[in-house]
Design a protein around this motif. Structure first.
Motif: not given
Length: 415
Positions: A100-115
């Motif tokens: 988690y990037d506490a400065v920009n308040h975002v998770f740095t990795q993500a699993t996108p939606l499947a097709p």
């Protein structure tokens, strides 16, 4: 002398003693005793069908602790790296979590939606070594190995907790990829090979429903003379069964309910010289009709899906059981059992005059080995045979049983 035990000549003693130890290990696996001769492995491909971006994944493993987790599938093969282990009363959570990037308040990795339309990928798209499209595929590959048999396994996608920045919470959607429970039974005949059974549970019904959701399942199986390692349990690995000649079940409809297939049971006596069994399960959506009141599936053909009754590919479970000790990929301590008699007791222990000699007769009998097994399982007190407890731990371990077996084949040392 126990009248129900056979009186065996020393030349025929080893097969019987092997059976005694196998009985111990099989019962121990079912009763939750820590010592066991085999390890279960489970690697699976799973697609993100939660309707939103996910930032991690959780495996709930019941009936074991973090000390029983010998392997995990992690870095550098998928975006979340190595998981963390968190014990709870009755089990352990294996959690894959994005930084988690506490400065920009975002998770740095993500699993996108499947097709929206998912077809079998051969596993290539679900990990870093399989495809350049992995990061956008909406598919992940997770897995773990345990030295004890879990009683239940549950999978959950993790999403951002809106009320707690930097924290994750379950997505709330089901992951319909069950994990089998392995059972190893003693051989039906002395000197034979054990029977290995895999029980795949159906997805339980929702509250107040008579039947759970149905799914189509295909099953492939193979055996090997070598133990299986977790990193080989990826879909496109040559050690994973997936060829037509390895098909065990072409199609089966799996559904929990009063009259449905609540579980899929596959079993067989393992071949001579084989030490592991691997099964690959493929899961597909059931899109056919349901009974409006009970939610019972009403397919046109329960053993062969027709158009309209089968939908998206859900994912695959690659599962294996090792009947021999496994080499460890992580420093997690494990208990192993020697599969062949050794000529002497390990010098790292200082055994009592004769491990397992309950009556000081300078020999170990089959009856005394059974007493040791009962103590190890908690069915008898340690006071029934203190000479089994070579390390003064207050119980009987697999190592101590093996020492007693070896002494039963030879001669006890004199005082």
């Amino acid at each position: 002398m126990n009248p129900y035990l056979p009186h065996l000549h020393r030349s025929t003693l080893w097969p019987y003693l092997t059976l005694v130890v196998l009985v111990f290990c099989a019962v121990a696996a079912g009763s939750g005793v820590a010592q066991t001769t085999f390890g279960s492995l489970s690697n699976f491909d799973v697609f993100n069908t939660t309707g939103q971006e996910c930032h991690g994944f959780e495996i709930e493993v019941d009936g074991v602790s973090s000390a029983d987790v010998s392997f995990t599938f992690g870095s550098p093969y998928q975006r979340y790296g190595d998981p963390t282990k968190l014990d709870f009363a009755g089990g352990v959570y294996i959690r894959y979590e994005s930084p988690y990037d506490a400065v920009n308040h975002v998770f740095t990795q993500a699993t996108p939606l499947a097709p929206s339309v998912i077809t079998p990928t051969g596993g290539h798209a679900c990990w870093t070594g399989g495809s350049a499209n992995y990061l956008t595929s909406g598919c992940e590959h997770f897995g773990l190995g345990t030295t004890r048999n879990p009683t239940n396994t549950v999978y959950r996608w993790l999403i951002a907790d809106p009320n707690n920045p930097g924290a994750l919470q379950p997505a709330g959607t089901k992951v319909s990829i069950p994990a089998p429970i392995w059972n190893v039974s003693p051989p039906p005949q002395l000197g034979g090979n054990p029977v290995v059974q895999a029980v795949l549970p159906a997805e339980p019904p929702e509250a107040n429903a008579q039947y759970g959701d149905a799914h189509w399942v295909k099953v492939f199986v193979t055996e090997s003379a070598d133990p299986v390692e977790l990193h080989h349990l990826v879909t496109d690995d040559p050690l994973v069964p997936q060829e037509a000649g390895e098909t065990e079940i072409e199609w089966a409809l799996l559904q929990a309910g009063p009259k449905a297939n609540n579980e899929l049971v596959n079993e067989g006596q393992i071949g001579a010289g084989h030490e592991s069994v691997t099964r690959r399960y493929e899961f597909y959506e059931y899109t056919g009709a349901y009974d409006a009141e009970s939610h019972e599936a009403l397919p046109e053909n329960e053993s062969n899906p027709v158009a309209g009754d089968i939908g998206n590919y859900i994912g695959a479970q690659m599962a294996a059981v090792n009947l021999a000790p496994m080499g460890l990929a992580t420093p997690t301590p494990t208990m192993t059992l020697a599969t062949t008699p050794t000529p002497s007791v390990s010098p790292t222990k200082t055994p009592r005059p004769c491990t397992g000699d309950c009556n000081d007769s300078y020999s170990v009998t089959v009856e005394e080995l059974v007493i040791g097994v009962n103590i190890a399982l908690g069915a008898s007190p340690m006071s029934d045979c203190p000479p089994f407890d070579t390390d003064n731990s207050g119980t009987v371990t697999v190592d101590e049983l093996v020492i007693a077996v070896n002494l039963a084949l030879g001669t006890c040392p004199a005082n």
